[in-house]
Design a protein around this motif. Structure first.
Motif, mmCIF file in Angstrom:
data_model
loop_
_atom_site.group_PDB
_atom_site.id
_atom_site.type_symbol
_atom_site.label_atom_id
_atom_site.label_comp_id
_atom_site.label_asym_id
_atom_site.label_seq_id
_atom_site.Cartn_x
_atom_site.Cartn_y
_atom_site.Cartn_z
ATOM 1 N N ILE A 15 11.289 -3.076 12.962
ATOM 2 C CA ILE A 15 10.865 -3.006 11.085
ATOM 3 C C ILE A 15 10.516 -2.003 10.805
ATOM 4 O O ILE A 15 11.921 -1.270 10.316
ATOM 5 C CB ILE A 15 10.237 -3.774 10.739
ATOM 6 C CG1 ILE A 15 10.499 -5.019 11.452
ATOM 7 C CG2 ILE A 15 10.229 -3.647 9.186
ATOM 8 C CD1 ILE A 15 9.222 -6.358 10.762
ATOM 9 N N THR A 16 10.246 -0.536 11.316
ATOM 10 C CA THR A 16 9.594 0.675 11.047
ATOM 11 C C THR A 16 10.529 2.102 11.846
ATOM 12 O O THR A 16 10.498 2.567 11.471
ATOM 13 C CB THR A 16 8.314 0.671 11.458
ATOM 14 O OG1 THR A 16 8.110 0.879 12.628
ATOM 15 C CG2 THR A 16 7.669 -0.706 10.749
ATOM 16 N N ARG A 42 18.877 -1.209 8.836
ATOM 17 C CA ARG A 42 17.556 -1.552 8.357
ATOM 18 C C ARG A 42 17.566 -2.758 8.264
ATOM 19 O O ARG A 42 16.731 -3.495 8.363
ATOM 20 C CB ARG A 42 17.090 -0.874 7.123
ATOM 21 C CG ARG A 42 16.904 0.757 7.085
ATOM 22 C CD ARG A 42 16.167 1.214 6.011
ATOM 23 N NE ARG A 42 17.676 1.222 4.804
ATOM 24 C CZ ARG A 42 18.475 2.103 4.658
ATOM 25 N NH1 ARG A 42 18.561 3.365 5.193
ATOM 26 N NH2 ARG A 42 19.164 2.024 3.718
ATOM 27 N N ILE A 43 18.639 -3.297 7.891
ATOM 28 C CA ILE A 43 18.916 -4.483 7.797
ATOM 29 C C ILE A 43 18.456 -5.721 9.051
ATOM 30 O O ILE A 43 17.930 -6.796 9.178
ATOM 31 C CB ILE A 43 20.473 -5.724 7.190
ATOM 32 C CG1 ILE A 43 20.013 -5.002 4.887
ATOM 33 C CG2 ILE A 43 20.035 -6.888 6.468
ATOM 34 C CD1 ILE A 43 21.467 -5.468 4.758
ATOM 35 N N ASN A 94 18.048 -4.441 11.725
ATOM 36 C CA ASN A 94 16.076 -4.470 12.411
ATOM 37 C C ASN A 94 14.950 -4.533 11.513
ATOM 38 O O ASN A 94 14.365 -5.669 12.461
ATOM 39 C CB ASN A 94 15.485 -2.532 12.308
ATOM 40 C CG ASN A 94 17.349 -1.759 12.959
ATOM 41 O OD1 ASN A 94 17.061 -2.039 13.706
ATOM 42 N ND2 ASN A 94 16.645 -0.765 12.762
ATOM 43 N N LEU A 95 15.306 -5.460 10.435
ATOM 44 C CA LEU A 95 14.476 -6.051 9.477
ATOM 45 C C LEU A 95 14.598 -7.581 10.047
ATOM 46 O O LEU A 95 13.677 -8.158 10.862
ATOM 47 C CB LEU A 95 14.253 -6.178 8.249
ATOM 48 C CG LEU A 95 13.707 -6.983 7.260
ATOM 49 C CD1 LEU A 95 11.506 -6.454 7.588
ATOM 50 C CD2 LEU A 95 13.859 -7.011 6.372
ATOM 51 N N VAL A 96 15.316 -8.434 10.510
ATOM 52 C CA VAL A 96 15.896 -9.500 10.515
ATOM 53 C C VAL A 96 15.306 -9.780 12.251
ATOM 54 O O VAL A 96 14.616 -10.414 12.222
ATOM 55 C CB VAL A 96 17.139 -9.819 10.590
ATOM 56 C CG1 VAL A 96 17.591 -11.131 11.269
ATOM 57 C CG2 VAL A 96 17.985 -9.796 9.774
ATOM 58 N N GLY A 146 13.519 -7.599 14.494
ATOM 59 C CA GLY A 146 12.101 -7.496 13.869
ATOM 60 C C GLY A 146 11.234 -8.787 13.162
ATOM 61 O O GLY A 146 9.870 -9.099 14.358
ATOM 62 N N THR A 147 11.743 -9.491 12.465
ATOM 63 C CA THR A 147 10.691 -10.198 11.736
ATOM 64 C C THR A 147 10.969 -11.483 13.032
ATOM 65 O O THR A 147 9.696 -11.974 13.005
ATOM 66 C CB THR A 147 11.346 -10.840 10.952
ATOM 67 O OG1 THR A 147 11.138 -9.884 10.377
ATOM 68 C CG2 THR A 147 10.672 -12.382 9.689
#
Length: 206
Positions: A91-92, A185-186, A188-190, A192-193
């Motif tokens: 995420i980061t 980024r999207i 990685n966010l998905v 990572g979550t």
């Protein structure tokens, strides 16, 4: 091992491998970030962990872990913490366009192997699962070594096929998002979550 028993093992192995979990998420992440072909290194790391789990169960250590709440909790929370770490790191992570990623260079095979190993190794549920699953296909009155070789060989081959040709292949469709920093980024966010969600399940669901 009889043919009918092996076919039962084959079917059960396919169902288990197709069930989404941390291994599947890790495989898809590798496929997106490093490519379909190179994602095999993370898959091999996951298989090494499966080998360790079977050896642990066969040696009787799995029974000790399952009967000791303290040991089980330590391994369980360590596994959850590691998945949270992977999730937060994704995420980061600084988003880079595909051209920047190519300049920086792909993640090393050893790094992917090591992460795959720890993702599966720090999962006490796997030890408990094999503890309950293994006796269904091992006959104590028959030669044990050949039975264990067939058992683990079937599980590993099936898992490699499912991880590589199902989860890693499915993730190839997301590769186009990595051509832009925003798309990465999207993703990685998905993912990572998803890692953090699986960690929560591992820590909270008994």
């Amino acid at each position: 091992m009889t043919l009918s028993l092996w076919l039962s093992l084959l079917g059960a192995s396919m169902l288990i491998s197709l069930t989404p979990g941390a291994g599947a998420i890790n495989t898809m992440t590798n496929s997106i970030n490093s490519g379909f072909t190179r994602s095999i290194w993370g898959i091999l790391g996951q298989q090494a962990a499966l080998l360790v789990h079977v050896v642990v169960v066969a040696a009787g250590v799995g029974l000790l872990v399952s009967q000791s709440p303290v040991i089980f909790s330590v391994v369980r929370y360590a596994g959850a913490a590691y998945l949270v770490y992977l999730g937060i790191r994704l995420i980061t992570a600084k988003a880079e366009a595909e051209t920047e990623l190519e300049k920086r260079g792909a993640e090393s095979a050893f790094s992917m192997f090591r992460r795959g190993l720890w993702v599966n190794l720090l999962n006490p549920k796997a030890i408990i699962f094999f503890l309950a699953f293994t006796p269904q296909f091992i006959r104590p009155d028959e030669p044990l070594l050949i039975q264990y070789l067939i058992f683990i060989g079937t599980i590993v081959v099936v898992d490699v096929i499912v991880m590589w040709f199902f989860f890693a292949a499915a993730a190839k469709g997301f590769r186009r998002f990595t051509s832009t920093a925003r798309g990465q980024r999207i993703l990685n966010l998905v993912f990572g979550t998803l890692f953090i969600f699986v960690a929560a399940l591992l820590a909270l669901v008994h």
